[in-house]
Scaffold this active site. Sequence first.
Site, mmCIF file in Angstrom:
data_model
loop_
_atom_site.group_PDB
_atom_site.id
_atom_site.type_symbol
_atom_site.label_atom_id
_atom_site.label_comp_id
_atom_site.label_asym_id
_atom_site.label_seq_id
_atom_site.Cartn_x
_atom_site.Cartn_y
_atom_site.Cartn_z
ATOM 1 N N ARG A 160 0.651 -1.194 0.194
ATOM 2 C CA ARG A 160 -0.048 0.023 0.047
ATOM 3 C C ARG A 160 0.878 1.369 0.024
ATOM 4 O O ARG A 160 2.032 1.212 0.131
ATOM 5 C CB ARG A 160 -1.143 -0.175 1.198
ATOM 6 C CG ARG A 160 -0.098 -0.221 2.614
ATOM 7 C CD ARG A 160 -0.896 0.274 3.641
ATOM 8 N NE ARG A 160 -0.654 1.718 3.591
ATOM 9 C CZ ARG A 160 0.298 2.624 3.835
ATOM 10 N NH1 ARG A 160 1.480 1.913 4.281
ATOM 11 N NH2 ARG A 160 0.272 3.892 3.608
ATOM 12 N N GLY A 161 0.153 2.221 -0.361
ATOM 13 C CA GLY A 161 0.964 3.586 -0.348
ATOM 14 C C GLY A 161 1.197 3.754 -1.926
ATOM 15 O O GLY A 161 1.797 2.910 -2.512
ATOM 16 N N ALA A 162 1.223 4.970 -2.258
ATOM 17 C CA ALA A 162 1.290 5.094 -3.681
ATOM 18 C C ALA A 162 2.491 4.793 -4.261
ATOM 19 O O ALA A 162 2.658 4.302 -5.400
ATOM 20 C CB ALA A 162 0.841 6.719 -4.302
ATOM 21 N N ALA A 163 3.624 5.266 -3.923
ATOM 22 C CA ALA A 163 5.075 5.151 -4.251
ATOM 23 C C ALA A 163 5.225 3.652 -4.212
ATOM 24 O O ALA A 163 5.720 2.801 -5.150
ATOM 25 C CB ALA A 163 6.059 5.898 -3.405
ATOM 26 N N ARG A 219 -6.688 -1.166 -7.489
ATOM 27 C CA ARG A 219 -7.252 0.128 -6.652
ATOM 28 C C ARG A 219 -7.191 1.305 -7.453
ATOM 29 O O ARG A 219 -6.200 1.571 -8.289
ATOM 30 C CB ARG A 219 -6.186 0.484 -5.573
ATOM 31 C CG ARG A 219 -6.019 -0.924 -4.224
ATOM 32 C CD ARG A 219 -5.348 -0.209 -3.292
ATOM 33 N NE ARG A 219 -6.121 0.683 -2.394
ATOM 34 C CZ ARG A 219 -5.554 1.450 -1.461
ATOM 35 N NH1 ARG A 219 -4.178 1.106 -0.983
ATOM 36 N NH2 ARG A 219 -6.396 2.077 -0.577
ATOM 37 N N CYS A 237 -1.627 9.382 8.236
ATOM 38 C CA CYS A 237 -1.430 8.063 7.424
ATOM 39 C C CYS A 237 -0.072 7.783 7.511
ATOM 40 O O CYS A 237 0.625 7.962 8.478
ATOM 41 C CB CYS A 237 -2.091 8.144 6.060
ATOM 42 S SG CYS A 237 -2.286 6.599 5.335
ATOM 43 N N ASP A 263 -1.896 10.668 -3.029
ATOM 44 C CA ASP A 263 -2.263 9.533 -4.088
ATOM 45 C C ASP A 263 -2.368 10.254 -5.280
ATOM 46 O O ASP A 263 -1.735 9.524 -6.283
ATOM 47 C CB ASP A 263 -3.428 8.939 -3.463
ATOM 48 C CG ASP A 263 -3.023 7.870 -2.233
ATOM 49 O OD1 ASP A 263 -3.073 8.492 -1.119
ATOM 50 O OD2 ASP A 263 -2.648 6.675 -2.363
ATOM 51 N N ASN A 323 -5.432 12.516 -1.118
ATOM 52 C CA ASN A 323 -4.837 11.626 -0.011
ATOM 53 C C ASN A 323 -5.717 11.168 0.892
ATOM 54 O O ASN A 323 -6.958 11.313 0.866
ATOM 55 C CB ASN A 323 -3.913 12.724 0.480
ATOM 56 C CG ASN A 323 -2.714 11.880 1.609
ATOM 57 O OD1 ASN A 323 -2.337 10.818 1.096
ATOM 58 N ND2 ASN A 323 -2.612 12.103 2.712
ATOM 59 N N LYS A 324 -5.234 10.314 1.954
ATOM 60 C CA LYS A 324 -6.019 9.367 2.746
ATOM 61 C C LYS A 324 -7.152 10.206 3.672
ATOM 62 O O LYS A 324 -6.838 11.421 3.817
ATOM 63 C CB LYS A 324 -5.170 8.917 4.062
ATOM 64 C CG LYS A 324 -5.689 7.952 4.940
ATOM 65 C CD LYS A 324 -6.423 6.847 4.402
ATOM 66 C CE LYS A 324 -5.644 5.797 3.601
ATOM 67 N NZ LYS A 324 -6.555 5.021 2.723
ATOM 68 N N LYS A 382 3.092 11.302 -8.891
ATOM 69 C CA LYS A 382 1.572 11.524 -8.302
ATOM 70 C C LYS A 382 1.062 12.663 -9.083
ATOM 71 O O LYS A 382 -0.216 12.754 -8.599
ATOM 72 C CB LYS A 382 1.796 11.904 -6.968
ATOM 73 C CG LYS A 382 2.885 11.139 -5.790
ATOM 74 C CD LYS A 382 2.590 9.762 -5.499
ATOM 75 C CE LYS A 382 3.431 9.461 -4.494
ATOM 76 N NZ LYS A 382 3.734 9.873 -3.106
#
Length: 318
Positions: free
Chosen positions: A23-26, A66, A131, A200, A210-211, A236
């Site tokens: 998880r997490g965009a990067a 996702r 987050c 994100d 973002n979250k 991003k």
Amino acid sequence: MTTAEIHPEVEATAEAIASMEIRGAATIASAAADALRRQASQSEATTAEEFQTQLRAAAQRLHETRPTAVSLPNCLRYVLGRMEGETVEALRTSTIAAAREFSTRVQTAQDDLGAVGANRLRDGDTVMTHCHSTDVLSCIKAAHERGIELSAIVKETRPRKQGHITAAELRDLGIPVTLIIDGAAGRYLDEVDHVFVGADSIAADGAVINKIGTRSLAVTARERDTPIVVAAQTVKLDPATLSGHTVEIEYRDESEVISEAEREEIGEITVRNPAFDVTPPRYVDAIVTERGQFPPESIVTLMRELFGEQTATPWEEE
Ligand code: RUB
């Protein structure tokens, strides 16, 4: 739907992204690049056409996991856009090279933006986080490595509590951490010098996706004049927003919010679980990237320079 063979490791990566084990965009983007590299290196395709069909199918499988982090389609576009050649071997070589290059760029960008973000931090500063963002952590780590003494107030981040990952990583660096529930952010903002959040996706108007909870944090921080910094490498930036597309917000299962027993106890209600929200640019002080720091309103210039109007979807069937 294509029936092309998808490598089991691509399937495993797709499942891990969907279940948020990855998880997490990067991190999602790097994992997708690795999966495409494995598909390319282990493909048993006998024709160039079959190889390309397999790579597109693998990318499509990764894409459907996702919807919100644009780093994922940006990765797929980068790698598939560089898949070149007339033979299987030529296609394999170019795809593997592109996937490796993408992963290296993500890592280098994260290091470079960390150095930029660290310039904002001073000895004795307290940072509030939301987050878990590897881009944010890179800024804090870079400052810490320069000998700048920091402390952190870390939001728990319901429902999945990614704040716990941030708390553990900062504690491992030796940074004093105070963990708070999300609703306590306003109470503690007076003690905070900077709010640092990740992203994100970033839209052409500078809005930050973002979250969930980022927006209310930013609004409250602005009311207190506490600067809100978004740490986000340029992968991003969402080029589709240049032509008016909006970013899709992921809704996740209600079981993340409420147990079956609790639900039965309460009776007939609706539960909604959006994973992300949109923070308008007027609440953001700066977007820190590997290309320097930008006011949100000027991010569109960087977006055009890096991506043009490119919104190709090469993972879709021709
Ligand atoms: C993670 C999240 C992070 C961004 C940036 O959401 O919102 O702030 O992805 O992370 P989720 P990074 O846990 O639902 O994936 O800086 O590591 O790319």
